[in-house]
Scaffold this active site. Sequence first.
Site, PDB file in Angstrom:
ATOM      1  N   ASP A 255      -0.157   5.293   1.196  1.00 34.79           N
ATOM      2  CA  ASP A 255      -0.465   5.952   2.234  1.00 34.79           C
ATOM      3  C   ASP A 255      -0.701   5.309   3.548  1.00 34.79           C
ATOM      4  O   ASP A 255      -1.476   4.328   3.649  1.00 34.79           O
ATOM      5  CB  ASP A 255      -1.891   6.709   1.918  1.00 34.79           C
ATOM      6  CG  ASP A 255      -1.775   7.848   0.736  1.00 34.79           C
ATOM      7  OD1 ASP A 255      -0.520   8.423   0.538  1.00 34.79           O
ATOM      8  OD2 ASP A 255      -2.750   7.806   0.127  1.00 34.79           O
TER       9      ASP A 255
ATOM     10  N   ASP B  79       0.768  -1.090  -0.085  1.00 33.59           N
ATOM     11  CA  ASP B  79      -0.046  -0.119   0.009  1.00 33.59           C
ATOM     12  C   ASP B  79       0.914   1.488  -0.093  1.00 33.59           C
ATOM     13  O   ASP B  79       1.966   1.269   0.298  1.00 33.59           O
ATOM     14  CB  ASP B  79      -0.792   0.048   1.232  1.00 33.59           C
ATOM     15  CG  ASP B  79      -1.600   1.148   1.524  1.00 33.59           C
ATOM     16  OD1 ASP B  79      -2.413   1.530   0.348  1.00 33.59           O
ATOM     17  OD2 ASP B  79      -1.741   1.746   2.385  1.00 33.59           O
TER      18      ASP B  79
ATOM     19  N   ASP C  15      -1.393  -0.797   5.934  1.00 35.58           N
ATOM     20  CA  ASP C  15      -1.392  -0.356   7.406  1.00 35.58           C
ATOM     21  C   ASP C  15      -3.077  -0.367   7.832  1.00 35.58           C
ATOM     22  O   ASP C  15      -3.373   0.291   8.810  1.00 35.58           O
ATOM     23  CB  ASP C  15      -1.112   1.036   7.285  1.00 35.58           C
ATOM     24  CG  ASP C  15      -1.993   2.048   6.492  1.00 35.58           C
ATOM     25  OD1 ASP C  15      -2.584   2.835   6.930  1.00 35.58           O
ATOM     26  OD2 ASP C  15      -2.003   1.821   5.058  1.00 35.58           O
TER      27      ASP C  15
END
Length: 231
Positions: A15, A13, A175
């Site tokens: 961001d 991922d 995250d």
Amino acid sequence: MGHVLKLEAVLFDLDGTLVDSVPDVRWSLNQALAAEGRDAVSIDKVKDYVGQGARQLAERALVDTGGMRDDAQHQRLLDGFLTTYRNNPVQFTTVFPGVFEALARLQARGTKLAICTNKPDITTWPVLRSLGFDKIFPVVLCGDKARKQKPDGAHVTQTAEMLGVDPANCIMVGDSENDILAAHDASVPSVFVTFGYCHMPLDALRPTVVIDHFDALDDALAQITNGTVSA
């Protein structure tokens, strides 16, 4: 006997995983909100917004600052945000500690790398180019270019296909709930980083391995490939 994972690729991922981008997302969003006569939103609010793509971010920002009058206002805010962010991608964005070193180690071992993000194409590439990630990741699949975006596992499997590898030999690093749920949906092991923008309790997500710093990524990947932990 279950599948023995032969690690070919690691999907990341963007961001909250590779970069802390919320300060720039917030600044650009607040510029667009001001043009609509709306109050600024806080860092914590923006952390809550990110992950589902820019269209939902714009909608939630309007709802939280007085309501969304109509589709035209939504589109204006979205366009204003995207244009401002595209033109100011990394004023305040930082790369998380250990990221470049971890990526270099993976490259040195011949592991393929890709980015699998719900961020739209129009703002992803300015960020990647500004930080040098465009030279590191040969494949980037943004939410608005994917057949289906995370938390759907098809986003993960399509990214693996673009790399030319079997999804069964990939690991997803992320995250948020979108990343881990997409990994589960694609039957791909996952590494969860604790310093991002997750909106769900960790014990409800059940990632394969959890790390607090990119220095621990190699060990996490080894645990998965060695079968010490299972997805």
